[in-house]
Design a protein around this motif. Structure first.
Motif, mmCIF file in Angstrom:
data_model
loop_
_atom_site.group_PDB
_atom_site.id
_atom_site.type_symbol
_atom_site.label_atom_id
_atom_site.label_comp_id
_atom_site.label_asym_id
_atom_site.label_seq_id
_atom_site.Cartn_x
_atom_site.Cartn_y
_atom_site.Cartn_z
ATOM 1 N N TRP A 1 43.291 46.854 26.961
ATOM 2 C CA TRP A 1 42.996 47.137 25.402
ATOM 3 C C TRP A 1 42.983 46.127 24.580
ATOM 4 O O TRP A 1 42.441 45.868 23.771
ATOM 5 C CB TRP A 1 43.731 48.368 25.301
ATOM 6 N N LEU B 1 42.881 50.487 31.920
ATOM 7 C CA LEU B 1 42.176 50.926 30.592
ATOM 8 C C LEU B 1 42.275 52.459 30.745
ATOM 9 O O LEU B 1 41.839 53.233 31.707
ATOM 10 C CB LEU B 1 40.924 50.600 30.322
ATOM 11 N N GLU C 1 40.014 54.755 26.200
ATOM 12 C CA GLU C 1 39.659 53.416 25.942
ATOM 13 C C GLU C 1 38.386 52.914 26.653
ATOM 14 O O GLU C 1 37.409 52.160 26.184
ATOM 15 C CB GLU C 1 40.782 52.317 26.284
ATOM 16 N N HIS D 1 42.972 54.620 19.841
ATOM 17 C CA HIS D 1 42.198 53.819 20.856
ATOM 18 C C HIS D 1 40.767 54.637 21.134
ATOM 19 O O HIS D 1 40.081 54.380 22.008
ATOM 20 C CB HIS D 1 42.838 53.563 22.037
#
Ligand code: GLA
Length: 413
Positions: free
Chosen positions: A219, A266, A270, A401
């Protein structure tokens, strides 16, 4: 003429201006979609190895033709830094015979027979970034001819060991002209890691240009300079893309690098944010994980998101609001008179409510009366209409996110 007609006419004029400046090689009217070998063999470490020999490539081509990817538009297969074997006595570049014993023409034919397109990686210098495989220097014209003779549709050119005395623009222009001289329409992907602001010259030279360092399947990273093996996370790329939309359009696209769907570093949120942004930016959707398995990467099959990426206007989206609590709004006009909008929360922990008012959206129909600013909102991940909203929309408690990816259509104007 209705407001939507006026707006579209302005947009089309702006596009014509961009296209007049674009490289005319007959490809990339819309952003490319497909699969690259880079990093595909990466069960444990990110980018540990490519997935790259002729059996593997054939099996991916078979899978893409059958598992729905080709039908969705994912039609390029691109060999990254894993295929070059050296040069023959006439200096023709040749593939690594241990990986590609049947030769490249043979593999191209196999891929074309499945309705897919094929491309390879090369480098501006004498050797490539990782494998020390052959780069194209000083054989740009010869390599372009060899690539065309193999029937290739795509060439990516990387930036390791660059010859001294030339700017990036000069080197990439040389290869671009060499490819054009072959007469074969070949997508030309510039990969100089955003070092010399390639968005300012890329449109004349190539069909896409990497805007920054490699995208790692994480990320966030501390800001890095590009060097082989270094890279940046998805959040870094999103921040970097703000303000770059006006440089790209039909014929040439800002390239934030590969998508990494299914990669376990991830989170689901994300990965969904990543795909939403790549779609909104009208960026290449080139996947660099094993696409024979789709169970852990269903989100790259989202037709509504892909339609935003492939919208025929070809206008990349950009940031339109950056609130002090972290929330952001990004938007992109679509050819049907709607806008695609992302409400994005880049915070590390806190959820936030993210508002967007129709007035913030560039090009929003001014003719809508103050009392009649209504729009139909649709959620592109829930695949559901969210009703008609007056004045604006509020994305409630968007998690850190995460995004809400919506379309907004002026209603009753
Ligand atoms: C550079 C490029 C990557 C990949 C590797 C291959 O890092 O930016 O996309 O092609 O080289 O070695």
């Amino acid at each position: 003429m209705k407001w939507s007609g006026v707006f579209l006419a302005l947009v089309v004029l702006a596009q014509l201006r961009l296209e007049a400046a674009a490289l005319d090689n007959g490809v990339a009217r819309l952003p490319p979609m497909g699969w690259s070998t880079w990093c595909t063999e990466n069960d444990v470490l990110p980018c540990y190895d490519d997935f790259c020999n002729e059996q593997e490539i054939r099996s991916v081509a078979d899978a893409m033709a059958a598992n729905g990817l080709k039908d969705l538009g994912y039609n390029y297969i691109v060999l990254d830094d894993c295929w070059g074997g050296g040069r023959d006595a006439q200096n023709n570049i040749i593939p690594d015979a241990s990986r590609f014993p049947s030769g490249m023409k043979n593999l191209t034919d196999y891929i074309h027979a499945r309705g897919l397109l094929f491309g390879v990686y090369t480098d501006v210098g004498t050797t490539t970034c990782r494998g020390g495989r052959p780069g194209s220097w000083p054989f740009y014209e010869q390599d372009a001819r060899v690539f065309a003779s193999w029937g290739l549709d795509y060439v990516k050119m990387d930036w390791c060991h660059e010859p001294s005395g030339f700017t990036a623009q000069e080197l990439y222009t040389n290869m671009s002209q060499a490819l054009n001289k072959t007469g074969r329409p070949i997508f030309f992907s510039i990969c100089e890691w955003g070092r010399s602001d390639p968005w300012t010259w890329g449109m004349k030279v190539g069909n896409s240009w990497r805007v920054g360092p490699d995208h790692l399947p994480v990320w966030w990273t501390p800001p890095f300079q590009q060097d082989p093996g270094q890279g940046q996370g998805t959040a870094n790329i999103i921040e970097h893309m703000a303000g770059l939309s006006s440089y790209a359009g039909p014929g040439g696209w800002n390239d934030p690098d590969f998508l990494m769907p299914g990669y376990w570093w991830l989170s689901e949120n994300e990965q969904i944010s990543e795909f939403s942004f790549w779609c909104l930016w009208a960026s290449p959707l080139i996947v660099a994980t094993d696409v024979r398995v789709l169970s852990d990467k269903k989100h790259i099959l989202n037709k509504e998101a892909i339609a935003v990426n492939q919208d025929k206007l070809g206008i990349p989206g950009d940031r339109i609001a950056n609130y002090t609590d972290g929330g952001q709004v990004w938007a992109k006009p679509l050819s049907n008179g709607s806008w695609a909008v992302i409400l994005y929360n880049p915070n590390f922990f806190e959820s936030v409510d993210i508002p967007v008012s129709w007035d913030q959206i560039r090009g929003w129909p001014a003719m809508q009366q103050a009392g009649n600013k209504k729009a139909l909102v649709r959620d592109l991940w829930k695949h559901e209409n969210q009703g008609v909203w007056a004045v604006g929309f509020l994305g409630k408690r968007v998690e850190a996110h995460a995004v809400r990816f919506i379309t907004v259509t002026p209603y009753g104007a």
